[in-house]
Design a protein around this motif. Structure first.
Motif, PDB file in Angstrom:
ATOM      1  N   GLU A   1       0.833  -1.205   0.000  1.00 61.17           N
ATOM      2  CA  GLU A   1       0.000   0.000   0.000  1.00 61.17           C
ATOM      3  C   GLU A   1       0.870   1.259   0.000  1.00 61.17           C
ATOM      4  O   GLU A   1       0.559   2.233  -0.692  1.00 61.17           O
ATOM      5  N   GLU A   3       3.876   1.593  -1.224  1.00 60.35           N
ATOM      6  CA  GLU A   3       4.471   1.729  -2.562  1.00 60.35           C
ATOM      7  C   GLU A   3       3.458   2.297  -3.548  1.00 60.35           C
ATOM      8  O   GLU A   3       3.804   3.112  -4.402  1.00 60.35           O
ATOM      9  N   ALA A   4       2.217   1.910  -3.418  1.00 64.55           N
ATOM     10  CA  ALA A   4       1.162   2.422  -4.308  1.00 64.55           C
ATOM     11  C   ALA A   4       0.973   3.913  -4.083  1.00 64.55           C
ATOM     12  O   ALA A   4       0.819   4.681  -5.038  1.00 64.55           O
ATOM     13  N   LEU A   5       1.013   4.341  -2.825  1.00 62.13           N
ATOM     14  CA  LEU A   5       0.883   5.760  -2.503  1.00 62.13           C
ATOM     15  C   LEU A   5       2.085   6.554  -3.017  1.00 62.13           C
ATOM     16  O   LEU A   5       1.934   7.674  -3.519  1.00 62.13           O
ATOM     17  N   ARG A   6       3.285   5.981  -2.901  1.00 62.24           N
ATOM     18  CA  ARG A   6       4.483   6.646  -3.414  1.00 62.24           C
ATOM     19  C   ARG A   6       4.411   6.791  -4.941  1.00 62.24           C
ATOM     20  O   ARG A   6       4.777   7.830  -5.494  1.00 62.24           O
ATOM     21  N   ALA A   7       3.963   5.749  -5.588  1.00 64.52           N
ATOM     22  CA  ALA A   7       3.838   5.792  -7.047  1.00 64.52           C
ATOM     23  C   ALA A   7       2.805   6.839  -7.461  1.00 64.52           C
ATOM     24  O   ALA A   7       3.012   7.599  -8.410  1.00 64.52           O
ATOM     25  N   LYS A   8       1.690   6.873  -6.723  1.00 66.60           N
ATOM     26  CA  LYS A   8       0.644   7.858  -7.022  1.00 66.60           C
ATOM     27  C   LYS A   8       1.169   9.272  -6.783  1.00 66.60           C
ATOM     28  O   LYS A   8       0.924  10.191  -7.576  1.00 66.60           O
ATOM     29  N   SER A   9       1.928   9.463  -5.705  1.00 68.65           N
ATOM     30  CA  SER A   9       2.506  10.768  -5.392  1.00 68.65           C
ATOM     31  C   SER A   9       3.481  11.199  -6.482  1.00 68.65           C
ATOM     32  O   SER A   9       3.477  12.356  -6.918  1.00 68.65           O
TER      33      SER A   9
END
Length: 88
Positions: A1, A3-9
């Motif tokens: 989760e 990593e998904a937030l970092r990618a989205k950011s």
């Protein structure tokens, strides 16, 4: 989760940078055309003043006026059109 937030950011940061670049380009273009419009306004105001004072302008023809305006419109960004401030 996380990593998904970092990618989205990261994606949002890239989008923000694209938007900043677009806005800067649009602001530059707006300023460029505002300067052109202001130069035409100065030309017209100078002519109105001279005509309002009853000055006879034998060199003022519709062809001359169009040529003066075209000179302003087609002048490069860094160069001042000849005579732009002569009538102001």
């Amino acid at each position: 989760e996380l990593e998904a937030l970092r990618a989205k950011s990261a994606a949002q940061e890239a989008d923000n940078e694209d938007l900043r670049t677009t806005v800067e380009g649009l602001e530059h273009e707006r300023d460029y055309y505002f300067r052109k419009l202001r130069e035409v306004e100065i030309l017209c105001t100078g002519l109105q003043t001279r005509l309002g004072d009853g000055e006879v302008l034998p060199d003022l023809t519709h062809k001359k006026l169009v040529a003066d305006i075209q000179e302003i419109l087609y002048a490069e960004d860094a160069e001042e059109p000849a005579g732009a401030n002569a009538d102001a």
